[in-house]
Structure formats: C-alpha cells, structure tokens
Write an enzyme that holds these catalytic residues in place. Sequence first.
Site, PDB file in Angstrom:
ATOM      1  N   SER B  15      20.196-134.350   2.060  1.00 43.49           N
ATOM      2  CA  SER B  15      19.970-135.765   2.329  1.00 43.49           C
ATOM      3  C   SER B  15      21.276-136.494   2.002  1.00 43.49           C
ATOM      4  O   SER B  15      22.345-135.977   2.335  1.00 43.49           O
ATOM      5  CB  SER B  15      18.788-136.255   1.492  1.00 43.49           C
ATOM      6  N   HIS B  42      17.755-135.501   6.246  1.00 40.55           N
ATOM      7  CA  HIS B  42      17.070-136.798   6.356  1.00 40.55           C
ATOM      8  C   HIS B  42      18.011-137.716   7.121  1.00 40.55           C
ATOM      9  O   HIS B  42      19.144-137.926   6.722  1.00 40.55           O
ATOM     10  CB  HIS B  42      16.821-137.392   4.965  1.00 40.55           C
ATOM     11  N   ASP B 135      12.517-133.689  -1.980  1.00 44.17           N
ATOM     12  CA  ASP B 135      12.177-132.871  -0.829  1.00 44.17           C
ATOM     13  C   ASP B 135      13.015-131.580  -0.872  1.00 44.17           C
ATOM     14  O   ASP B 135      14.187-131.610  -1.228  1.00 44.17           O
ATOM     15  CB  ASP B 135      12.477-133.665   0.455  1.00 44.17           C
TER      16      ASP B 135
END
Lengths: 269, 189
Positions: B15, B42, B135
Amino acid sequence: MIEDREIDWLINEVHEYYGYDFSGYSRASFRRRVDRLMEVDGFKEFGAFLSKIRSEPDYFRRMVEEITVNVTEMFRDPAFYKTLRTKILPELGTKPFVRIWHAGCSTGEEVYSMAILLEESKLLHKSLLYATDINPQVLETARKGIFPLRMMKDYSENYVASGGHQDFSGYYTANYGYAKFSERFSKKMVFSQHNLVSDRSFNEFDLILCRNVLIYFDKELQDHALQLFDDSLSLLGHLALGTKESIKFSGIQKKYQQLDKEKIWKKVK
Amino acid sequence: MEKGQVKKLVLIGGSAGSIEVLMAVLPRLPIGMDFPIVVVLHRKSSDDNTLEELFAMKTHVPVREIEDKTRIENGSLYVVPADYHLLFESNGTVSLDVSEKVHYSRPSIDVVFESAAATYKEGVVAILLSGSNADGALGCVRVQENGGTVVVQNPAEAEMPFMPNSAIQLLKPDFIASTDDIASLIGRI
C-alpha cells in the site's frame, strides 16, 4: 476452509432441494462466499451447515442472498455513463419506444442512474426499464428506490464525472438518513425475479446492461448468459458489460461490433 | 516443468510507500523468469492504466492486463485492477469480484493471498511491502499454512512499517528482506 468435494455436495443438494443450480458459478468466488457465510454464522462443521440449509428454507434464502454479491453503486465507472449519455442514448432517441434490461440489477442503483440519464436526454417518457435479479430481497429495495443518504456524496461526484449538470440532490428527498428517489423514475421500471442460469428470454430490448454479474460465472455459464442476451437483443441493439468483462472468445462475438475500447457492443447481425 | 503450467506464483502486495520499492525491484527481475508475478496494490479507483504503464517502463518482463477469466501465464507480470478483488481458479484463470471491501480495500491483499494459497499451495511466494493498514497479514498466514513462502519487507526500511509489522506480529515470515534482497529472493525461492 471448505473442501472441493464439500462444495460439490452443497451445490448438488441445493439443486435437488430448491432447484437453484450454482454449478456454473465461479468456483473460487462461490467458495469464498460460502466460507464467509459459515464463519459469520458460526458454523465449524460443514455437515451442520448443510443440514440447516436442507431443513430451513429461510436459511436457504439467506444463503442465496449471501452467495450472490449485492454490492453496487450509482454511476459506477462515470466514464461508462458518459459514453451512454453521448453515444448510445442519442441513437436510442430515434426510436418510438425504448426498452432496456438491467440483468442482475441487485438493489437497483444502476437502474436509477439510467433513469436519470434518460430523463436528462428527454427519453424517459418513452422508456421502460426492466430490472431483474435472482434474489427477490434486493428487488424489494430496488422497487422502493431508497438508498442510504451517506452514499449520496459519492454518487453525486460520480454523477458529475459522468457529465451530469443538474443538481443531483434534486432527484431525491432526504429523510431519516435515507434518500428516496422520485417516483417518476420507479414508475418507468418493472422489477421481476429472473435467473440467468435457468430462465429464458422474456422480451426484446434495445439495450441490455449486465455489469459485474458475469464475473461470478464460469466460462460456460457466461456463454450461456451471453446467448440469452443475444436472444433478447434487437438488431442494432447494444449490450453493456463491466469494465473488466468481455464477449471475446464467446459464441456471440462474431455478430457484434465493439464501440471503440468501451465495454459496449452493438449487435450488427 | 511442463511448459505453460504454473507451479510457482509470486505475489507482491503493498500500500502506501510500496510503489517506490517496486520501482527498485522491477528492473532487477530475473531474465528468463519462468513464473508469473501478480501485483496487488491499494490504489484509487480509476479507469486509467497509469500504474501498469509505469511498471512496464521499468522491467523487461511483459506487463499484462487482467480481465475476468484471464489466464495467468509464466513469464508475465500482472497488476490487479482497481476496485476489484481477484480470485484464482483451479484451471489457471482468475475471476474478478466486486464484493465488500476488506480492510477498507478493494482489491484486498488478504483476498488475493488467501485465494492463491488455496489454489497454488506450496507454489506461492507472497511478498508484503510497506503500507499503513493491516491488510495482507492474515493472507500471509494462509500462505504459510498451505506450504507457501512469505517474504516481508524489513519494517525498519519501509516507508510505512505498519503493514509489514502487522504480518510479523501474526506469523514468522520465512524472510524479512531489504529492498535490495527482494529482487534476488524472487528468483531464488
């Protein structure tokens, strides 16, 4: 994680007991949904889960609701709606009557988006929007046209990005955290349960939208659904799919022409 | 190895702060790479392919677009499209999915890692980079449970250490690697 043979077993039992055939669903996504449902509902044993499905029709309905993905939004992929607005609707406008089918409409956000486009293109009065889904529960929501108010900011931004110039909040009334869309839209909509696996063509349409539904099917069932759309589309009618879906390698491809790089195909044969 | 069949699958998840790492790793991917790489980041939902184009400029490996039911092939690099989850089918293709976000994210790294672990088992090499949410951590656990290998970027080096740290709290990675090590590990494992 649920095993492959358990998935086969579940699919067989559901077919036998309730007549729903999930065998053509994408296995990876079906498995993920079942795993998630079992976890949320606290099932440790597959046997207990299966027996509840068999013995309780209400729980089976819950399973269908949870297995079928019902995430949708208004004006998702604004560029797609811009293309509809500028390229497809003007063509539809030349017809005396416009019939549109939203296949797998879920809670109806895309149907209301379309109705707004039609109104702004001065076509709503001569249009009829058929909206179908396998899941009767979501159709109930769609029929009411009531969506969470907190989503309206995003939807309004999508709407503007799609080329909308009106005041988006003028299309609904806000109350108790919900936005209710004007009944002049729902008046032009027909909602009905339809299963792309087992039900047949029921009318002829000028435009069919089925966006991010076929991704949950395997290749064979995708072909079957595309054939159903082909049977339901008038000559020179359009088929619109999701941004990562395609009719490439399907049986109907040779009869269709793609609109530039958009996920919109015109039936030319 | 039978030509065409995917035995080893490299996943790279990240991310905030992970693009810089990829920019350093991509030019050093092994020549004659005989496995696919799937990158899941992401990213803002948008229709453009800027990330894919950026990656393509940095590597000799062909960068290919993922659509629904795309076949994942050896020797190519794939980027999971914005606003879709990605799941691996047992026939070598992938399915896209627009269900609920996981860790406020779609695509979610957990979803990709878990699905790959279920399908490719010990053939999975999962690499988790910088990021500011958790995540990917649970996905790494699933990869290890299925016999795969987990590489986590050294949190001391990550621009956003939260993501690699979340993984390290949940499991013992097979490797904790610096940016320099990641490229060579990809070829070696």
